[in-house]
Design an enzyme around this catalytic site. Structure first.
Site, PDB file in Angstrom:
ATOM      1  N   SER A 135      -5.640 -42.198   1.136  1.00 48.40           N
ATOM      2  CA  SER A 135      -6.980 -41.981   0.592  1.00 48.40           C
ATOM      3  C   SER A 135      -7.364 -40.518   0.730  1.00 48.40           C
ATOM      4  O   SER A 135      -6.996 -39.854   1.703  1.00 48.40           O
ATOM      5  CB  SER A 135      -7.999 -42.838   1.356  1.00 48.40           C
ATOM      6  OG  SER A 135      -9.321 -42.481   1.017  1.00 48.40           O
ATOM      7  N   TYR A 148     -11.693 -46.426   8.987  1.00 49.11           N
ATOM      8  CA  TYR A 148     -10.912 -46.329   7.753  1.00 49.11           C
ATOM      9  C   TYR A 148     -10.254 -44.959   7.631  1.00 49.11           C
ATOM     10  O   TYR A 148      -9.058 -44.856   7.365  1.00 49.11           O
ATOM     11  CB  TYR A 148     -11.817 -46.586   6.550  1.00 49.11           C
ATOM     12  CG  TYR A 148     -11.080 -46.560   5.220  1.00 49.11           C
ATOM     13  CD1 TYR A 148     -10.360 -47.663   4.801  1.00 49.11           C
ATOM     14  CD2 TYR A 148     -11.123 -45.443   4.403  1.00 49.11           C
ATOM     15  CE1 TYR A 148      -9.676 -47.654   3.591  1.00 49.11           C
ATOM     16  CE2 TYR A 148     -10.449 -45.419   3.195  1.00 49.11           C
ATOM     17  CZ  TYR A 148      -9.730 -46.526   2.790  1.00 49.11           C
ATOM     18  OH  TYR A 148      -9.057 -46.498   1.589  1.00 49.11           O
TER      19      TYR A 148
END
Length: 246
Positions: A135, A148
Protein backbone atom coordinates in the site's frame (compact mmCIF):
# COMPACT_ATOMS: atom_id res chain seq x y z
CA UNK A 1 2.43 -23.89 -20.40
CA UNK A 2 -0.05 -24.52 -17.62
CA UNK A 3 0.11 -22.47 -14.42
CA UNK A 4 -1.64 -22.78 -11.08
CA UNK A 5 -2.22 -19.41 -9.42
CA UNK A 6 -3.48 -18.74 -5.89
CA UNK A 7 -4.96 -15.29 -5.30
CA UNK A 8 -5.99 -14.49 -1.73
CA UNK A 9 -8.82 -12.08 -1.13
CA UNK A 10 -10.13 -12.66 -4.64
CA UNK A 11 -13.85 -12.11 -4.14
CA UNK A 12 -13.97 -8.48 -5.33
CA UNK A 13 -11.98 -5.28 -5.74
CA UNK A 14 -8.27 -5.52 -6.47
CA UNK A 15 -8.12 -9.28 -5.85
CA UNK A 16 -10.89 -9.99 -8.32
CA UNK A 17 -9.32 -7.74 -10.96
CA UNK A 18 -5.93 -9.44 -10.55
CA UNK A 19 -7.44 -12.92 -10.77
CA UNK A 20 -9.40 -12.14 -13.92
CA UNK A 21 -6.35 -10.48 -15.49
CA UNK A 22 -4.34 -13.68 -14.99
CA UNK A 23 -7.07 -15.96 -16.37
CA UNK A 24 -6.35 -17.53 -19.73
CA UNK A 25 -6.37 -21.01 -21.27
CA UNK A 26 -3.94 -23.32 -19.48
CA UNK A 27 -4.23 -21.45 -16.18
CA UNK A 28 -5.98 -22.70 -13.05
CA UNK A 29 -7.07 -19.92 -10.68
CA UNK A 30 -7.43 -20.80 -7.00
CA UNK A 31 -9.59 -18.03 -5.57
CA UNK A 32 -9.48 -17.53 -1.82
CA UNK A 33 -12.25 -15.78 0.12
CA UNK A 34 -13.63 -15.49 3.63
CA UNK A 35 -17.39 -15.96 4.03
CA UNK A 36 -18.17 -14.68 0.54
CA UNK A 37 -18.70 -17.77 -1.60
CA UNK A 38 -21.27 -16.09 -3.84
CA UNK A 39 -18.97 -13.22 -4.79
CA UNK A 40 -16.01 -15.57 -5.26
CA UNK A 41 -18.11 -17.84 -7.47
CA UNK A 42 -18.93 -14.89 -9.72
CA UNK A 43 -15.22 -14.08 -10.07
CA UNK A 44 -14.57 -17.74 -10.85
CA UNK A 45 -17.18 -17.51 -13.61
CA UNK A 46 -15.41 -14.49 -15.10
CA UNK A 47 -12.13 -16.44 -15.06
CA UNK A 48 -13.77 -19.40 -16.79
CA UNK A 49 -15.19 -17.06 -19.44
CA UNK A 50 -11.56 -16.22 -20.31
CA UNK A 51 -10.70 -19.88 -20.77
CA UNK A 52 -9.16 -20.63 -17.39
CA UNK A 53 -10.12 -23.22 -14.84
CA UNK A 54 -11.15 -21.81 -11.46
CA UNK A 55 -11.72 -23.14 -7.96
CA UNK A 56 -13.03 -21.28 -4.91
CA UNK A 57 -11.45 -21.87 -1.48
CA UNK A 58 -12.52 -20.41 1.87
CA UNK A 59 -10.20 -19.74 4.81
CA UNK A 60 -9.75 -17.32 7.70
CA UNK A 61 -6.21 -16.03 7.19
CA UNK A 62 -6.08 -14.74 10.76
CA UNK A 63 -5.90 -18.40 11.88
CA UNK A 64 -2.46 -19.92 11.24
CA UNK A 65 -3.88 -23.45 11.17
CA UNK A 66 -6.44 -22.39 8.55
CA UNK A 67 -3.67 -20.84 6.44
CA UNK A 68 -1.68 -24.08 6.51
CA UNK A 69 -4.83 -26.01 5.63
CA UNK A 70 -5.47 -23.66 2.70
CA UNK A 71 -1.95 -24.30 1.40
CA UNK A 72 -2.57 -28.01 1.61
CA UNK A 73 -5.84 -27.76 -0.28
CA UNK A 74 -4.36 -25.72 -3.12
CA UNK A 75 -1.72 -28.30 -3.95
CA UNK A 76 1.32 -27.14 -5.94
CA UNK A 77 1.13 -23.57 -7.25
CA UNK A 78 3.36 -21.64 -9.60
CA UNK A 79 2.18 -18.16 -8.66
CA UNK A 80 1.13 -16.87 -5.23
CA UNK A 81 -0.59 -13.49 -5.04
CA UNK A 82 -0.95 -12.33 -1.42
CA UNK A 83 -3.72 -9.77 -1.83
CA UNK A 84 -6.01 -10.41 1.15
CA UNK A 85 -5.76 -7.81 3.88
CA UNK A 86 -7.38 -6.75 7.10
CA UNK A 87 -7.92 -3.03 6.54
CA UNK A 88 -7.72 -1.40 9.93
CA UNK A 89 -8.52 2.26 10.46
CA UNK A 90 -8.53 2.30 14.27
CA UNK A 91 -6.65 5.27 15.69
CA UNK A 92 -3.72 4.75 18.07
CA UNK A 93 -5.58 5.96 21.16
CA UNK A 94 -8.40 3.47 20.62
CA UNK A 95 -6.39 0.56 19.16
CA UNK A 96 -7.03 -2.76 20.98
CA UNK A 97 -4.20 -5.26 21.00
CA UNK A 98 -6.51 -7.82 19.37
CA UNK A 99 -7.02 -5.51 16.38
CA UNK A 100 -3.26 -5.05 16.01
CA UNK A 101 -2.70 -8.81 16.20
CA UNK A 102 -5.42 -9.69 13.69
CA UNK A 103 -4.11 -7.11 11.22
CA UNK A 104 -0.60 -8.55 11.40
CA UNK A 105 -1.91 -12.12 11.25
CA UNK A 106 -3.73 -11.52 7.97
CA UNK A 107 -1.39 -9.00 6.37
CA UNK A 108 2.02 -10.43 7.30
CA UNK A 109 1.88 -13.85 8.95
CA UNK A 110 -0.45 -15.41 6.38
CA UNK A 111 1.72 -14.36 3.41
CA UNK A 112 4.77 -15.73 5.22
CA UNK A 113 3.06 -19.05 5.97
CA UNK A 114 1.80 -19.41 2.40
CA UNK A 115 5.26 -18.67 1.02
CA UNK A 116 6.77 -21.14 3.47
CA UNK A 117 4.34 -23.87 2.44
CA UNK A 118 4.21 -23.28 -1.31
CA UNK A 119 7.73 -22.15 -2.26
CA UNK A 120 9.33 -25.62 -1.90
CA UNK A 121 7.14 -26.86 -4.75
CA UNK A 122 8.15 -23.87 -6.85
CA UNK A 123 11.79 -24.58 -6.08
CA UNK A 124 11.43 -28.19 -7.18
CA UNK A 125 10.17 -26.96 -10.55
CA UNK A 126 12.80 -24.20 -10.73
CA UNK A 127 10.22 -21.47 -11.34
CA UNK A 128 7.89 -19.42 -9.20
CA UNK A 129 6.39 -16.01 -8.63
CA UNK A 130 5.25 -14.50 -5.35
CA UNK A 131 3.53 -11.11 -5.46
CA UNK A 132 2.58 -9.23 -2.29
CA UNK A 133 0.06 -6.40 -2.46
CA UNK A 134 1.22 -3.60 -0.18
CA UNK A 135 0.00 0.00 0.00
CA UNK A 136 1.09 3.56 -0.65
CA UNK A 137 0.34 4.20 3.03
CA UNK A 138 3.75 2.66 3.76
CA UNK A 139 5.35 5.69 2.12
CA UNK A 140 2.78 8.21 3.33
CA UNK A 141 2.26 7.05 6.92
CA UNK A 142 -1.51 7.07 6.51
CA UNK A 143 -4.38 7.78 6.29
CA UNK A 144 -5.07 4.22 7.46
CA UNK A 145 -4.55 3.31 11.11
CA UNK A 146 -1.17 2.38 12.60
CA UNK A 147 -1.75 -1.37 12.56
CA UNK A 148 -2.47 -1.37 8.81
CA UNK A 149 0.44 0.90 7.89
CA UNK A 150 2.86 -1.02 10.10
CA UNK A 151 1.70 -4.38 8.74
CA UNK A 152 2.08 -3.29 5.13
CA UNK A 153 5.55 -1.97 5.95
CA UNK A 154 6.40 -5.37 7.41
CA UNK A 155 5.12 -6.99 4.22
CA UNK A 156 7.63 -4.91 2.23
CA UNK A 157 10.41 -6.22 4.47
CA UNK A 158 9.13 -9.77 4.02
CA UNK A 159 9.12 -9.27 0.25
CA UNK A 160 12.79 -8.28 0.23
CA UNK A 161 13.84 -11.08 2.57
CA UNK A 162 12.01 -13.72 0.53
CA UNK A 163 13.52 -12.36 -2.68
CA UNK A 164 17.02 -12.96 -1.27
CA UNK A 165 16.12 -16.37 0.13
CA UNK A 166 14.21 -17.77 -2.84
CA UNK A 167 16.02 -16.18 -5.78
CA UNK A 168 18.57 -19.00 -6.18
CA UNK A 169 15.67 -21.42 -6.70
CA UNK A 170 14.26 -19.44 -9.62
CA UNK A 171 11.52 -17.77 -7.58
CA UNK A 172 11.00 -14.03 -7.79
CA UNK A 173 9.25 -12.08 -5.03
CA UNK A 174 7.92 -8.59 -5.63
CA UNK A 175 5.35 -6.21 -4.21
CA UNK A 176 2.78 -4.07 -5.95
CA UNK A 177 1.82 -0.94 -4.04
CA UNK A 178 -1.54 0.49 -5.10
CA UNK A 179 -2.42 4.10 -4.51
CA UNK A 180 -5.95 5.28 -3.75
CA UNK A 181 -7.89 2.68 -5.74
CA UNK A 182 -11.67 2.84 -5.45
CA UNK A 183 -13.06 -0.46 -4.12
CA UNK A 184 -16.22 -1.66 -2.40
CA UNK A 185 -14.31 -2.55 0.74
CA UNK A 186 -12.93 0.95 1.06
CA UNK A 187 -16.41 2.43 1.06
CA UNK A 188 -17.54 -0.01 3.76
CA UNK A 189 -14.54 0.80 5.95
CA UNK A 190 -14.98 4.56 5.66
CA UNK A 191 -17.85 4.77 8.13
CA UNK A 192 -18.84 8.42 8.56
CA UNK A 193 -15.94 9.75 6.49
CA UNK A 194 -16.53 11.29 3.08
CA UNK A 195 -14.69 8.90 0.74
CA UNK A 196 -15.32 11.02 -2.36
CA UNK A 197 -13.79 14.09 -0.74
CA UNK A 198 -10.78 12.11 0.46
CA UNK A 199 -10.21 10.71 -3.02
CA UNK A 200 -10.47 14.15 -4.57
CA UNK A 201 -7.61 15.30 -2.37
CA UNK A 202 -5.50 12.28 -3.30
CA UNK A 203 -6.16 12.67 -7.02
CA UNK A 204 -5.07 16.30 -6.80
CA UNK A 205 -1.75 15.12 -5.32
CA UNK A 206 -1.10 12.55 -8.05
CA UNK A 207 1.06 13.20 -11.09
CA UNK A 208 -1.69 11.55 -13.16
CA UNK A 209 -4.78 13.42 -11.94
CA UNK A 210 -7.54 10.86 -12.27
CA UNK A 211 -9.18 8.36 -9.98
CA UNK A 212 -7.76 4.84 -9.99
CA UNK A 213 -9.67 1.58 -10.37
CA UNK A 214 -8.56 -2.03 -9.73
CA UNK A 215 -8.00 -2.60 -13.44
CA UNK A 216 -5.14 -0.07 -13.33
CA UNK A 217 -3.08 -2.82 -11.65
CA UNK A 218 -3.71 -5.61 -14.13
CA UNK A 219 -0.95 -4.91 -16.66
CA UNK A 220 1.57 -4.76 -13.82
CA UNK A 221 0.56 -8.11 -12.35
CA UNK A 222 0.69 -9.79 -15.75
CA UNK A 223 4.24 -8.55 -16.27
CA UNK A 224 5.50 -9.39 -12.78
CA UNK A 225 4.41 -13.03 -13.06
CA UNK A 226 5.66 -13.46 -16.64
CA UNK A 227 8.79 -15.24 -17.84
CA UNK A 228 10.05 -11.87 -19.02
CA UNK A 229 10.25 -10.60 -15.44
CA UNK A 230 12.81 -13.22 -14.35
CA UNK A 231 15.34 -10.51 -13.40
CA UNK A 232 12.82 -8.45 -11.41
CA UNK A 233 12.79 -9.34 -7.72
CA UNK A 234 12.73 -7.67 -4.33
CA UNK A 235 11.04 -4.60 -5.78
CA UNK A 236 8.05 -2.50 -4.73
CA UNK A 237 6.20 -1.27 -7.82
CA UNK A 238 4.21 1.85 -7.06
CA UNK A 239 1.00 1.92 -9.11
CA UNK A 240 -0.65 5.01 -7.77
CA UNK A 241 -0.72 7.59 -10.53
CA UNK A 242 2.45 9.19 -9.16
CA UNK A 243 1.08 9.76 -5.67
CA UNK A 244 4.55 8.83 -4.40
CA UNK A 245 7.66 9.11 -6.54
CA UNK A 246 11.05 7.42 -6.37
Amino acid sequence: MSRRILVTGARRGIGAALAVALAEPGVTLLLHHLDAAGEADRVAGRCRDRGAEAEVLAADLADAAAVRDLAGRTGPVDVLVNNAAHASNVDLGELPLAEWQRTFAVNVTAPMLLAQALSPGMAERGWGRIVNITSATVRLGGPSGPSYVASKSALVGLTRSLARTLGPAGITVNAISPGAVRTEGEAELAGDRDVAAAHAGVVAAQAVPRGLVPEDLTATIRYVVSDGAAALTGQVLEVGGGLVLG
